[in-house]
Write an enzyme that holds these catalytic residues in place. Sequence first.
Site, PDB file in Angstrom:
ATOM      1  N   ARG A 151       0.804  -1.224   0.000  1.00 53.27           N
ATOM      2  CA  ARG A 151       0.000   0.000   0.000  1.00 53.27           C
ATOM      3  C   ARG A 151       0.841   1.281   0.000  1.00 53.27           C
ATOM      4  NH1 ARG A 151      -4.858   0.127   4.092  1.00 53.27           N
ATOM      5  NH2 ARG A 151      -5.395   1.936   2.783  1.00 53.27           N
ATOM      6  N   ASP A 152       2.118   1.180   0.320  1.00 53.86           N
ATOM      7  CA  ASP A 152       3.047   2.310   0.184  1.00 53.86           C
ATOM      8  C   ASP A 152       4.307   1.797  -0.505  1.00 53.86           C
ATOM      9  OD1 ASP A 152       1.642   4.512   1.602  1.00 53.86           O
ATOM     10  OD2 ASP A 152       1.815   3.158   3.308  1.00 53.86           O
ATOM     11  N   CYS A 153       4.113   1.143  -1.639  1.00 52.37           N
ATOM     12  CA  CYS A 153       5.200   0.423  -2.301  1.00 52.37           C
ATOM     13  C   CYS A 153       6.008   1.377  -3.185  1.00 52.37           C
ATOM     14  CB  CYS A 153       4.631  -0.731  -3.127  1.00 52.37           C
ATOM     15  SG  CYS A 153       5.855  -1.957  -3.610  1.00 52.37           S
ATOM     16  N   HIS A 159      11.013   2.864   0.407  1.00 50.99           N
ATOM     17  CA  HIS A 159      10.752   1.864   1.438  1.00 50.99           C
ATOM     18  C   HIS A 159      11.512   0.555   1.196  1.00 50.99           C
ATOM     19  CE1 HIS A 159       6.822   4.175   2.368  1.00 50.99           C
ATOM     20  NE2 HIS A 159       7.818   4.585   3.129  1.00 50.99           N
TER      21      HIS A 159
END
Length: 265
Positions: free
Chosen positions: A161-163, A167
């Site tokens: 979802r925050d790819c 990260h």
Amino acid sequence: MVELKEPLATLWRGKDAFAEVKKLNGEVFRELETRRTLRFELSGKSYFLKWHKGTTLKEIIKNLLSLRMPVLGADREWHAIHRLSDVGVDTMKGIGFGEKGLNPLTRASFIITEDLTPTISLEDYCADWAVNPPDIRVKRMLIARVATMVRKMHTAGINHRDCYICHFLLHLPFTGREDELKISVIDLHRAQIRAKVPRRWRDKDLIGLYFSSMNIGLTQRDIWRFMKVYFGMPLRKILSLEQNLLNMASVKAERIKERTQRKGL
């Protein structure tokens, strides 16, 4: 529920883990209404604490209207870390987790992970690639590794979802040799875990990666290389089966860019 691993299992034996967490002091990385991220030292080592303080009614309603489950605590990240480790995806090492309370508005929870250091985010590592191209072998190596990690993550039923490439942390030192290459995926507090990742959530992760890589000088051939590793099939077949993803990738990446600029992120 409290689950502690060493050194916390020994240091906090017989103590109230939530009371001990509240005593921790260090460098605050993020302070939100319902979440606090802190880096602290313990017995000569560095760790990260994420302290969740329930959520707001506004956040619950916003997520439900969008047909999404709101993030109610640290449990998602704790479970995602262990699922990824089980399938061979390098990620954070969790040493402490706790949650208490049934009311989602007041539920308290925490997760403590080892500080991954020394590392550099792929966003920073690749920042000057557009003007200072890397060794082609190193670039291909990193593309293949990230594609493999994301494929394994999705196969395990996890979507991030925050790819974004910020990260993914590259462990140092890294001199370009494959035998020393290690990349860890982090910031899994919004991750969703299912038996199978729905196509739309798979595509959101892939488009997020594409968006975050737009300014590092990747060529179309680099993107095809990523897709061949991720999908594990010839390019001709990918172009036939994934036309919808390819069509909307640029459009949605541009929307993410506009939204990011609007929020000043």
